[in-house]
Design a protein around this motif. Structure first.
Motif, PDB file in Angstrom:
ATOM      1  N   ALA A 205      -1.560   6.560  -4.051  1.00 30.00           N
ATOM      2  CA  ALA A 205      -1.876   7.271  -5.284  1.00 30.00           C
ATOM      3  C   ALA A 205      -3.333   7.116  -5.704  1.00 30.00           C
ATOM      4  O   ALA A 205      -3.903   8.010  -6.338  1.00 30.00           O
ATOM      5  CB  ALA A 205      -0.961   6.791  -6.414  1.00 30.00           C
ATOM      6  N   ILE A 206      -3.947   5.983  -5.353  1.00 29.81           N
ATOM      7  CA  ILE A 206      -5.313   5.702  -5.790  1.00 29.81           C
ATOM      8  C   ILE A 206      -6.275   6.680  -5.121  1.00 29.81           C
ATOM      9  O   ILE A 206      -6.278   6.835  -3.893  1.00 29.81           O
ATOM     10  CB  ILE A 206      -5.705   4.255  -5.447  1.00 29.81           C
ATOM     11  N   GLY A 207      -7.119   7.334  -5.917  1.00 32.19           N
ATOM     12  CA  GLY A 207      -8.031   8.344  -5.390  1.00 32.19           C
ATOM     13  C   GLY A 207      -9.239   7.768  -4.692  1.00 32.19           C
ATOM     14  O   GLY A 207      -9.735   8.339  -3.715  1.00 32.19           O
TER      15      GLY A 207
ATOM     16  N   ASP B 243      -9.844  -1.657   2.308  1.00 29.36           N
ATOM     17  CA  ASP B 243      -8.583  -2.363   2.523  1.00 29.36           C
ATOM     18  C   ASP B 243      -7.519  -1.400   3.041  1.00 29.36           C
ATOM     19  O   ASP B 243      -6.794  -1.706   3.995  1.00 29.36           O
ATOM     20  CB  ASP B 243      -8.097  -3.005   1.220  1.00 29.36           C
ATOM     21  N   PHE B 244      -7.396  -0.228   2.409  1.00 30.38           N
ATOM     22  CA  PHE B 244      -6.409   0.752   2.841  1.00 30.38           C
ATOM     23  C   PHE B 244      -6.746   1.311   4.220  1.00 30.38           C
ATOM     24  O   PHE B 244      -5.877   1.472   5.072  1.00 30.38           O
ATOM     25  CB  PHE B 244      -6.315   1.893   1.827  1.00 30.38           C
TER      26      PHE B 244
ATOM     27  N   GLY C 233      -8.332  12.059   2.468  1.00 33.49           N
ATOM     28  CA  GLY C 233      -7.348  12.844   1.729  1.00 33.49           C
ATOM     29  C   GLY C 233      -6.060  13.026   2.516  1.00 33.49           C
ATOM     30  O   GLY C 233      -4.949  12.898   1.965  1.00 33.49           O
ATOM     31  N   TYR C 234      -6.185  13.315   3.805  1.00 34.52           N
ATOM     32  CA  TYR C 234      -5.005  13.484   4.659  1.00 34.52           C
ATOM     33  C   TYR C 234      -4.219  12.183   4.759  1.00 34.52           C
ATOM     34  O   TYR C 234      -2.987  12.153   4.608  1.00 34.52           O
ATOM     35  CB  TYR C 234      -5.432  13.953   6.046  1.00 34.52           C
ATOM     36  N   TYR C 235      -4.920  11.061   5.033  1.00 36.52           N
ATOM     37  CA  TYR C 235      -4.223   9.792   5.219  1.00 36.52           C
ATOM     38  C   TYR C 235      -3.647   9.256   3.906  1.00 36.52           C
ATOM     39  O   TYR C 235      -2.595   8.601   3.915  1.00 36.52           O
ATOM     40  CB  TYR C 235      -5.159   8.772   5.864  1.00 36.52           C
TER      41      TYR C 235
ATOM     42  N   MET D 247       0.842  -1.188   0.000  1.00 38.90           N
ATOM     43  CA  MET D 247       0.000   0.000   0.000  1.00 38.90           C
ATOM     44  C   MET D 247       0.880   1.242   0.000  1.00 38.90           C
ATOM     45  O   MET D 247       1.688   1.451   0.910  1.00 38.90           O
ATOM     46  CB  MET D 247      -0.892  -0.010   1.249  1.00 38.90           C
ATOM     47  N   GLY D 248       0.734   2.082  -1.044  1.00 44.40           N
ATOM     48  CA  GLY D 248       1.399   3.373  -1.049  1.00 44.40           C
ATOM     49  C   GLY D 248       2.842   3.327  -1.499  1.00 44.40           C
ATOM     50  O   GLY D 248       3.434   2.261  -1.689  1.00 44.40           O
ATOM     51  N   SER D 249       3.425   4.508  -1.635  1.00 44.14           N
ATOM     52  CA  SER D 249       4.782   4.634  -2.166  1.00 44.14           C
ATOM     53  C   SER D 249       5.835   4.106  -1.209  1.00 44.14           C
ATOM     54  O   SER D 249       6.958   3.802  -1.617  1.00 44.14           O
ATOM     55  CB  SER D 249       5.071   6.107  -2.484  1.00 44.14           C
ATOM     56  N   ILE D 250       5.491   3.976   0.078  1.00 44.89           N
ATOM     57  CA  ILE D 250       6.456   3.434   1.038  1.00 44.89           C
ATOM     58  C   ILE D 250       6.289   1.932   1.234  1.00 44.89           C
ATOM     59  O   ILE D 250       6.912   1.336   2.108  1.00 44.89           O
ATOM     60  CB  ILE D 250       6.353   4.173   2.392  1.00 44.89           C
ATOM     61  N   SER D 251       5.434   1.330   0.425  1.00 45.72           N
ATOM     62  CA  SER D 251       5.300  -0.129   0.335  1.00 45.72           C
ATOM     63  C   SER D 251       4.970  -0.786   1.671  1.00 45.72           C
ATOM     64  O   SER D 251       5.556  -1.801   2.050  1.00 45.72           O
ATOM     65  CB  SER D 251       6.587  -0.750  -0.245  1.00 45.72           C
ATOM     66  N   LEU D 252       4.021  -0.208   2.379  1.00 48.13           N
ATOM     67  CA  LEU D 252       3.549  -0.848   3.604  1.00 48.13           C
ATOM     68  C   LEU D 252       2.655  -2.030   3.261  1.00 48.13           C
ATOM     69  O   LEU D 252       1.908  -1.979   2.284  1.00 48.13           O
ATOM     70  CB  LEU D 252       2.778   0.158   4.456  1.00 48.13           C
ATOM     71  N   PRO D 253       2.708  -3.108   4.034  1.00 54.40           N
ATOM     72  CA  PRO D 253       1.853  -4.258   3.741  1.00 54.40           C
ATOM     73  C   PRO D 253       0.386  -3.903   3.899  1.00 54.40           C
ATOM     74  O   PRO D 253      -0.005  -3.167   4.805  1.00 54.40           O
ATOM     75  CB  PRO D 253       2.287  -5.306   4.772  1.00 54.40           C
TER      76      PRO D 253
END
Length: 278
Positions: free
Chosen positions: A190-192, A197-198, A181-183, A145-151
């Motif tokens: 990136a997904i709007g 799940d996120f 938006g903040y989180y 999940m996300g650019s920092i590749s969290l599981p």
């Protein structure tokens, strides 16, 4: 459902236990019908009562309880032709207050129960458990999940007991949804579109002190079927999943069947009648 009062819905400690499904129809998919079919597998294999959360008012006799909510519009999805359709997924975090049970299994209606493995997890002590891993019949996925590749965890199946820690978790999910938006920015997503799940992943990370922790994990991967399915057949201790040009064979286990057309098809109804002895 006829005969449901004869089912045992109390565990050895006298606490109530049951399953909750959410179903909000869209212009493309009859989620309530999918939930009705999923409930029959739950009654057969988990032998637990089922509560439906929905905005439909014309449902009669299929579920033990029905909770009616005024579901707001959620996101949009794309069908196979690339057309968008409404997809309402904004009420999942309210399951803690909705649930009439002390111990609850929250399921997507497309996660079909072919065994009783989820119920057996309540033999263990925990506040809540989440689905950390997903696999196809041929490969184990490592979803991030996300650019920092969290599981990432999957909100498809969640088990929880009504405890202070669990309430804090679902309250956090609600906060993430309201301030998505903040989180999104904080976690580099990136997904709007909002995804449960996120939100569940973020809330779990925060509750664990912004650390990666596997203590809440369901101890096996969720098997997901994504392709266009022609049929699923029960053959002894195996499920044969047939597609257009090939087939997969897996042991009898719960399946996350993302092909909604198949879940609404006559072929799936045949399997349902076979498994549920109708």
């Amino acid at each position: 459902m006829s005969g449901i009062n004869n089912m045992k819905n109390l565990n050895e400690l006298g606490k109530s236990r049951g399953v909750i499904l959410f179903a909000f129809n869209s212009t493309k998919v009859n989620y309530v019908k999918i939930a009705e079919r999923a409930a029959k597998f739950i009654y057969t294999n988990l032998k637990l009562p089922v509560t439906l959360v929905t905005d439909q008012s014309n449902i009669v006799g299929q579920f033990d309880q029905i909770i009616y909510v005024d579901s707001k519009s959620g996101n949009v999805r794309f069908d196979r032709q690339g057309q968008t359709y409404e997809w309402r997924n904004f009420d999942r975090y309210k399951v803690y207050e909705f649930s009439p049970y002390d111990e609850t299994i929250l399921l997507d209606s497309d996660y079909i129960q072919f065994d009783d493995s989820l119920g057996k997890l309540f033999d263990q002590p925990f506040d809540y458990r989440l689905q950390y891993r997903m696999q196809t019949p041929t490969a184990l996925n490592h979803d991030e999940m996300g650019s920092i590749s969290l599981p990432m965890v999957w909100a498809t199946v969640v088990l929880f007991r009504k405890t202070e820690n669990t309430k804090m978790f679902f309250d956090l999910v609600g906060r993430v949804q309201r301030n998505y938006g903040y989180y999104r920015s904080l976690f580099g997503i990136a997904i709007g579109n909002y995804r449960n799940d996120f939100a569940f992943s973020i809330a779990n990370i925060i509750l664990n002190g912004y650390a990666i922790c596997n203590e809440q994990s369901i101890p096996w991967p969720m098997t997901t079927i994504e392709e266009n399915i022609k049929s699923i057949e029960l053959k002894s201790k195996f499920l044969v999943i047939r597609y257009e040009n090939h087939a997969d064979v897996v042991s009898v286990q719960n399946l996350h069947i993302m092909d909604k057309n198949f879940l609404l098809s006559e072929q799936f109804e045949i399997l349902q009648k076979q498994i549920c002895h109708e």
